[in-house]
Design a protein around this motif. Structure first.
Motif, PDB file in Angstrom:
ATOM      1  N   PHE A  74     -50.271  30.447   3.188  1.00 32.00           N
ATOM      2  CA  PHE A  74     -49.326  29.479   3.729  1.00 32.00           C
ATOM      3  C   PHE A  74     -49.640  29.203   5.190  1.00 32.00           C
ATOM      4  O   PHE A  74     -50.388  29.939   5.836  1.00 32.00           O
ATOM      5  N   LEU A  75     -49.067  28.153   5.709  1.00 34.35           N
ATOM      6  CA  LEU A  75     -49.255  27.746   7.099  1.00 34.35           C
ATOM      7  C   LEU A  75     -48.859  28.880   8.049  1.00 34.35           C
ATOM      8  O   LEU A  75     -47.758  29.396   7.975  1.00 34.35           O
ATOM      9  N   GLY A  76     -49.763  29.283   8.923  1.00 27.40           N
ATOM     10  CA  GLY A  76     -49.482  30.379   9.852  1.00 27.40           C
ATOM     11  C   GLY A  76     -50.048  31.712   9.412  1.00 27.40           C
ATOM     12  O   GLY A  76     -50.080  32.662  10.192  1.00 27.40           O
ATOM     13  N   GLY A  77     -50.509  31.774   8.175  1.00 26.33           N
ATOM     14  CA  GLY A  77     -51.273  32.927   7.706  1.00 26.33           C
ATOM     15  C   GLY A  77     -50.514  34.159   7.288  1.00 26.33           C
ATOM     16  O   GLY A  77     -50.729  34.708   6.220  1.00 26.33           O
ATOM     17  N   GLY A  78     -49.620  34.654   8.141  1.00 30.38           N
ATOM     18  CA  GLY A  78     -48.948  35.919   7.842  1.00 30.38           C
ATOM     19  C   GLY A  78     -49.719  37.085   8.400  1.00 30.38           C
ATOM     20  O   GLY A  78     -50.931  37.203   8.203  1.00 30.38           O
ATOM     21  N   GLY A  79     -49.032  37.968   9.118  1.00 27.24           N
ATOM     22  CA  GLY A  79     -49.689  39.077   9.798  1.00 27.24           C
ATOM     23  C   GLY A  79     -50.496  39.981   8.893  1.00 27.24           C
ATOM     24  O   GLY A  79     -51.588  40.429   9.242  1.00 27.24           O
TER      25      GLY A  79
END
Length: 218
Positions: A74-79
């Motif tokens: 998703f947009l922003g990747g995820g930590g």
């Protein structure tokens, strides 16, 4: 313990080696999910100093990166998604791919610095808030960075009218938004930045200091 003589440990490695796929991972899921599962398995391989029977498919890993440098669905990747991908490739020394790896990691590094929140922390994604403000942005992102996991996230968000845009945690009764700073993502983002920097600057990596499988920082 690192006792390689324990038959249970050897049985585990025998099973994992036999079931490793051609990409150096396990199962038949998309590479985005394989990276997440694979990272946790390779923690055990590294702890016991075992060599996997197949090399990672570096080309496929790098291809899963989006235009911002993230590796998530998703947009922003995820930590967690970004950390897992970086941990798997940041120590690779392959003359065929070293330049590509460096460029990919530098892109993520620069974007992470720009995505730090005003409170100093990091979140799952600074680009996702509520349904009304985010759905068009998620749609555009999906078109420009298309793969099946990202398409599924868009469809799930669209059909649920954004009910999936609240992150449910199992360690706290207080759930959070994608764009809300939290300890989990701050920890992973900072470790991701550290690992990338240690590769690009060719400095000592001090992120593996525990006497058991896992991650830390000294």
């Amino acid at each position: 313990t690192r006792d390689n003589r324990d038959f249970r440990i050897n049985d585990w490695f025998d099973y994992m080696n036999k079931n490793m796929n051609s990409d150096g991972f396990w199962g038949k899921k998309h590479i985005v999910y394989s990276l997440q599962n694979g990272y946790h398995q390779y923690e055990i391989y590294n702890f016991f100093k075992r060599t996997a029977p197949k090399n990672l498919n570096i080309k496929k890993i790098l291809k899963s990166q989006d235009r911002q440098g993230h590796f998530g669905p998703f947009l922003g990747g995820g930590g967690c998604y970004d950390f897992d991908a970086v941990d798997l490739i940041y120590k690779i020394n392959d003359s065929k791919y070293n330049k590509n790896i460096d460029e990919a990691l530098l892109k993520l590094y620069n974007n992470l610095l720009n995505e730090q929140q005003k409170d100093g922390g990091f979140c799952e994604s600074p680009y996702i808030s509520n349904y009304k403000k985010s759905i068009l942005r998620i749609f555009t992102y999906t078109i420009l960075n298309f793969n099946i996991p990202r398409f599924k996230f868009f469809i799930r968000t669209l059909l649920s009218f954004g009910s999936n845009l609240i992150l449910i945690t199992h360690w706290s009764p207080n759930h959070r938004k994608y764009n809300q700073s939290d300890t989990w993502n701050s920890w992973f983002r900072l470790l991701t930045l550290y690992k990338i920097k240690s590769r690009l600057e060719k400095s000592e990596d001090k992120s593996k200091i525990f006497p058991f499988p896992g991650i830390a920082f000294k």
